[in-house]
Scaffold this active site. Structure first.
Site, PDB file in Angstrom:
ATOM      1  N   ASN A  49       0.832  -1.205   0.000  1.00  0.00           N
ATOM      2  CA  ASN A  49       0.000   0.000   0.000  1.00  0.00           C
ATOM      3  C   ASN A  49       0.866   1.254   0.000  1.00  0.00           C
ATOM      4  O   ASN A  49       0.640   2.189  -0.778  1.00  0.00           O
ATOM      5  CB  ASN A  49      -0.905   0.022   1.233  1.00  0.00           C
ATOM      6  CG  ASN A  49      -2.083  -0.924   1.136  1.00  0.00           C
ATOM      7  OD1 ASN A  49      -2.354  -1.487   0.078  1.00  0.00           O
ATOM      8  ND2 ASN A  49      -2.784  -1.110   2.240  1.00  0.00           N
ATOM      9  N   ARG A 374      -9.790  -4.688 -14.842  1.00  0.00           N
ATOM     10  CA  ARG A 374      -8.698  -5.537 -14.356  1.00  0.00           C
ATOM     11  C   ARG A 374      -9.173  -6.982 -14.412  1.00  0.00           C
ATOM     12  O   ARG A 374     -10.264  -7.299 -13.922  1.00  0.00           O
ATOM     13  CB  ARG A 374      -8.303  -5.196 -12.913  1.00  0.00           C
ATOM     14  CG  ARG A 374      -7.855  -3.753 -12.679  1.00  0.00           C
ATOM     15  CD  ARG A 374      -7.339  -3.585 -11.251  1.00  0.00           C
ATOM     16  NE  ARG A 374      -7.259  -2.194 -10.854  1.00  0.00           N
ATOM     17  CZ  ARG A 374      -6.230  -1.384 -11.124  1.00  0.00           C
ATOM     18  NH1 ARG A 374      -5.214  -1.851 -11.812  1.00  0.00           N
ATOM     19  NH2 ARG A 374      -6.229  -0.128 -10.711  1.00  0.00           N
ATOM     20  N   ARG A 404      -4.393   1.661 -13.881  1.00  0.00           N
ATOM     21  CA  ARG A 404      -3.073   1.838 -13.255  1.00  0.00           C
ATOM     22  C   ARG A 404      -2.451   0.526 -12.800  1.00  0.00           C
ATOM     23  O   ARG A 404      -3.064  -0.261 -12.084  1.00  0.00           O
ATOM     24  CB  ARG A 404      -3.193   2.801 -12.076  1.00  0.00           C
ATOM     25  CG  ARG A 404      -1.862   3.078 -11.373  1.00  0.00           C
ATOM     26  CD  ARG A 404      -2.048   4.073 -10.270  1.00  0.00           C
ATOM     27  NE  ARG A 404      -2.366   5.383 -10.789  1.00  0.00           N
ATOM     28  CZ  ARG A 404      -3.169   6.258 -10.163  1.00  0.00           C
ATOM     29  NH1 ARG A 404      -3.727   5.931  -9.030  1.00  0.00           N
ATOM     30  NH2 ARG A 404      -3.403   7.431 -10.691  1.00  0.00           N
ATOM     31  N   HIS A 434     -14.297   2.807 -16.056  1.00  0.00           N
ATOM     32  CA  HIS A 434     -14.206   2.054 -14.806  1.00  0.00           C
ATOM     33  C   HIS A 434     -15.497   1.287 -14.528  1.00  0.00           C
ATOM     34  O   HIS A 434     -15.580   0.532 -13.566  1.00  0.00           O
ATOM     35  CB  HIS A 434     -13.909   3.036 -13.660  1.00  0.00           C
ATOM     36  CG  HIS A 434     -13.512   2.395 -12.375  1.00  0.00           C
ATOM     37  ND1 HIS A 434     -14.295   2.446 -11.242  1.00  0.00           N
ATOM     38  CD2 HIS A 434     -12.408   1.678 -12.033  1.00  0.00           C
ATOM     39  CE1 HIS A 434     -13.703   1.809 -10.259  1.00  0.00           C
ATOM     40  NE2 HIS A 434     -12.552   1.328 -10.707  1.00  0.00           N
ATOM     41  N   TYR A 467     -11.952  -9.734  -2.238  1.00  0.00           N
ATOM     42  CA  TYR A 467     -12.579  -8.408  -2.273  1.00  0.00           C
ATOM     43  C   TYR A 467     -14.075  -8.609  -2.067  1.00  0.00           C
ATOM     44  O   TYR A 467     -14.665  -9.523  -2.650  1.00  0.00           O
ATOM     45  CB  TYR A 467     -12.390  -7.742  -3.640  1.00  0.00           C
ATOM     46  CG  TYR A 467     -11.047  -7.104  -3.909  1.00  0.00           C
ATOM     47  CD1 TYR A 467      -9.884  -7.566  -3.298  1.00  0.00           C
ATOM     48  CD2 TYR A 467     -10.940  -6.061  -4.805  1.00  0.00           C
ATOM     49  CE1 TYR A 467      -8.661  -6.983  -3.573  1.00  0.00           C
ATOM     50  CE2 TYR A 467      -9.716  -5.470  -5.093  1.00  0.00           C
ATOM     51  CZ  TYR A 467      -8.578  -5.934  -4.473  1.00  0.00           C
ATOM     52  OH  TYR A 467      -7.358  -5.369  -4.752  1.00  0.00           O
ATOM     53  N   HIS A 591     -14.897  -3.506  -0.853  1.00  0.00           N
ATOM     54  CA  HIS A 591     -14.791  -2.845  -2.154  1.00  0.00           C
ATOM     55  C   HIS A 591     -16.144  -2.473  -2.754  1.00  0.00           C
ATOM     56  O   HIS A 591     -16.207  -1.746  -3.751  1.00  0.00           O
ATOM     57  CB  HIS A 591     -14.030  -3.771  -3.112  1.00  0.00           C
ATOM     58  CG  HIS A 591     -13.555  -3.123  -4.365  1.00  0.00           C
ATOM     59  ND1 HIS A 591     -14.121  -3.381  -5.595  1.00  0.00           N
ATOM     60  CD2 HIS A 591     -12.557  -2.226  -4.593  1.00  0.00           C
ATOM     61  CE1 HIS A 591     -13.501  -2.668  -6.524  1.00  0.00           C
ATOM     62  NE2 HIS A 591     -12.549  -1.967  -5.948  1.00  0.00           N
TER      63      HIS A 591
END
Length: 708
Positions: A49, A374, A404, A434, A467, A591
């Site tokens: 992180n 992703r 990213r 996204h 998640y 999440h």
């Protein structure tokens, strides 16, 4: 009133808030209620992180300082003031990380029978083993690089572990200031298992112990390990002057690897001479150098844990619930009847994978469209999409190649999909896509029907196991029409101004949430019950915070579950005394995004891919979608309320921006994530019992390429 709500005293600095979040993760590494190996994982997570935060956020602030920007943030700080404060806070966090390692994790691991052995403590047979390993595995790939007048300081790649060496020529007693650097290779792993049970050694310790063999004719006077991080922000010129966005991303990926050094972690045992020889050429000031007493870069823990097979020292595994109604044989038929709400990882992500797989196999399916942000390295969804295209279906996939740190992976999958006949779109210019959406178009008798999956998280079958995310599967005609229109916007030319059920960023989600907040304000002003309840990852949009402050001033009760960044301050008299903020940090990374409104006793609940951050609301393609069926709304409300009642993994925001654990005295213990696991296990047992009673054979499509 608007100007009053801009008072810097009402806001927490974004980066300070993020550091407080990482402190909460670090608390989990010290929590003795967590299994030992999980505590070690939490400590490793704080390192990854912190690394990413430095490579992106700190790097961005340094660029602002370099360019002379002095604009104040919401908390009234210039970029330089922010850098000064967060450098000090990050230093304290690094110190706490290493205290946790030395005082908590390593002693507990040793008591459990697992030790990291230092070279000086090696037994003779271990030294022999280490020497053989060094000569066979390490020596062939090590490259010592001298630093002198004829050989300039070498380039040190991002996120690399290196060893600095100070040497003295054997025949020259006056010169002990020759220097060299060598990169620690990652070909063998960071932690090496010794022959003795439970004992391991760091690869850099092996190298340092036998390093003299790399410098014949010289005496090694000193060695020190250090770790380098660089600015890894990807600055893609994503505009009309960029003819090929894929090529631009690939070019920028190469340039990024040579970004400015943004942080160095150095062994505290290094002499001033050695430090100077390394740090001066890197052009880095002392505020970004951290001297640590212990293994440099705590990500070594991940490598260490791979060598340990002790299930009793980990979280107890559980079986996720697989709804029988989502069985491949009947999924489209059942979606005619009602929607399905999925809550991962408690509900298996396999249902989403099977939805795409079955669409690829079904001869009545005409087209599949998806957004991918992703995905995993061996994605079953990618395979299914490729197979569908090879079978002649129209398959269109928007692959966001600007995601990213997944840019390279996504470029690879985009190319692979294209090879198999998939129409690949690389996103919109100037915007990251996204949103998480999948559309299946199916011919049924004399009509065309659309089936949709919308989610809060990525189509990643690996991260879906740890998640927490939510999603819906539906054949609702209005939602289907909206998703079809959205894909037309993403892939073609369309300027649709109206959606039936969905709301889309840029702009659309912000304006709709404003309207829903305003509705609750009106209800409160009319003397009616008014409440807003939301869950998301980050709250950093100043305009949205001011809107929530106005709702609090009007008497609206506001409950927020925010995992990470939170720039809003609670409990300010006359401003935010009606706002309460919780943060859950536990076994799974929270999440999911939930946006709920009391709506005069008829709750409206929405799920979204978006957090309340300016980038999500204004600079990304995001979706906000409703849970329409009443039973599923009740289910989603129960999920939120269970999380709100959590008093084990919840920290509550205080007025000064700090967080504190809830007082559990005299109240029942509620661990929300554990409660959801138990619910899933009950459902699994119920289905298993029902299947035993029916003894119906499980459907398996003929010639299924995914089971061969």
């Amino acid at each position: 009133m608007t100007n009053e709500l801009k008072n810097p005293q009402y806001y927490v600095n974004r980066e300070v808030s993020w550091l407080k979040f990482n402190d909460r993760v670090l608390e989990e590494a010290r929590d003795l209620q967590n299994p030992l190996l999980e505590r070690a994982k939490f400590l490793a997570i704080t390192q990854s992180n912190l690394d990413e935060w430095y490579m992106v956020r700190v790097a961005s602030l340094r660029q602002q300082v370099k360019l002379g920007h002095t604009k104040l943030d919401a908390a009234g700080m210039t970029p330089l003031e922010q850098l000064t404060q967060i450098s000090a806070l990050a230093g304290k966090q690094v110190k706490n990380q290493y205290q946790t390692l030395a005082r908590s994790i390593l002693p507990a691991m040793e008591r459990a029978g697992y030790t990291l052995v230092k070279p000086e403590a090696l037994a003779p047979d271990q030294i022999a083993f280490a020497q053989r390993f060094f000569e066979k595995e390490l020596l062939p790939v090590l490259t010592p690089m001298a630093i002198d007048g004829t050989r300039p300081f070498p380039f040190l790649a991002n996120d690399t572990l290196n060893i600095a060496v100070r040497l003295k020529q054997q025949n020259d007693n006056n010169d002990d200031k020759k220097f060299a650097v060598l990169q620690v290779p990652n070909t063998s792993g960071r932690v090496i298992k010794l022959p003795q049970a439970g004992q391991s050694i760091l690869v850099e310790d092996i190298i340092q112990h036998f390093i003299a063999s790399l410098f014949p004719g010289f005496i090694v006077k000193e060695t020190a390990v250090f770790h380098v991080l660089r600015d890894m922000e990807l600055d893609v010129a994503d505009d009309e002057d960029t003819p090929n966005i894929l090529q631009e991303v690939q070019t920028k990926l190469q340039e990024r690897e040579r970004g400015q050094v943004i942080r160095v972690m150095f062994s505290s045992r290094a002499s001033k001479h050695l430090r100077k020889q390394i740090l001066n050429p890197l052009s880095i000031d002392e505020s970004r150098v951290y001297d640590v007493n212990g293994p440099i870069d705590l990500s070594f823990i991940k490598s260490w844990l791979k060598l340990i097979d002790e299930p009793e020292l980990e979280y107890k595994p559980f079986q996720a619930y697989e709804n029988p109604g989502l069985d491949a044989e009947h999924i489209f038929e059942n979606l005619h009847v009602h929607d399905y709400l999925l809550h991962h990882p408690y509900d298996t992500f396999k249902s989403v994978v099977d939805f795409i797989r079955q669409a690829s196999l079904d001869t009545q399916v005409l087209a599949i469209k998806m957004t991918l942000y992703r995905v995993s390295g061996n994605s079953p969804i990618i395979k299914a999409l490729g197979y569908a295209a090879e079978q002649g279906k129209q398959v269109t996939v928007l692959v966001e190649i600007k995601a990213r740190f997944d840019e390279e992976n996504n470029v690879h999958w985009a190319r692979e999909l294209e090879k198999r006949g998939v129409h690949v779109i690389y996103g919109l210019r100037g915007l990251k896509t996204h949103a998480k959406a999948a559309l299946v178009v199916r011919r049924e008798d004399d009509t065309i029907r659309r089936y949709v999956h919308l989610g809060t998280g990525n189509y990643n079958d690996v991260t879906a196991n740890f998640y927490t995310d939510m999603g819906i599967l539906t054949s609702d005609s209005e939602i289907g029409a909206d998703v079809a229109a959205i894909f037309n916007i993403l892939t073609g030319y369309s300027d649709l101004e109206y959606f039936h059920q969905l709301h889309m960023s840029p702009d659309g989600i912000r304006e709709y949430i404003y309207r829903k907040i305003d509705d609750e304000i009106k209800n409160a002003q009319a003397g009616n019950p008014a409440e807003i309840f939301m869950k998301f990852n980050s709250l950093s949009d100043e305009r949205m915070i001011r809107h929530l402050y106005r709702a609090s001033q009007a008497g609206v009760k506001i409950r927020l579950i925010i995992r990470g960044i939170n720039m809003l301050k609670v409990g300010i008299p006359g401003i935010s005394e009606n706002i309460e903020v919780h943060s859950i940090v536990g076994r799974f990374l929270e999440h999911s995004r939930i946006y709920g409104f009391h709506n005069n006793g008829n709750p409206q609940i929405y799920l979204s891919s978006a957090d309340l951050m300016t980038r999500n609301l204004d600079r990304r393609v995001e979706l906000l979608f409703p849970i329409k069926q009443a039973t599923l709304r009740d289910e989603a409300l129960n999920i939120f309320n269970t999380m709100w009642e959590d008093n084990v993994k919840t920290r509550v925001a205080q007025t000064d921006g700090t967080y504190a654990k809830r007082d559990r005295r005299g109240v029942a213990t509620v661990n929300a994530q554990q409660a959801f696991i138990q619910q899933a296990e009950v459902q699994v047992e119920r289905v298993r019992h029902e299947q035993k009673q029916k003894t119906i054979p499980k459907f398996e499509p003929l010639n299924n390429p995914f089971t061969q």
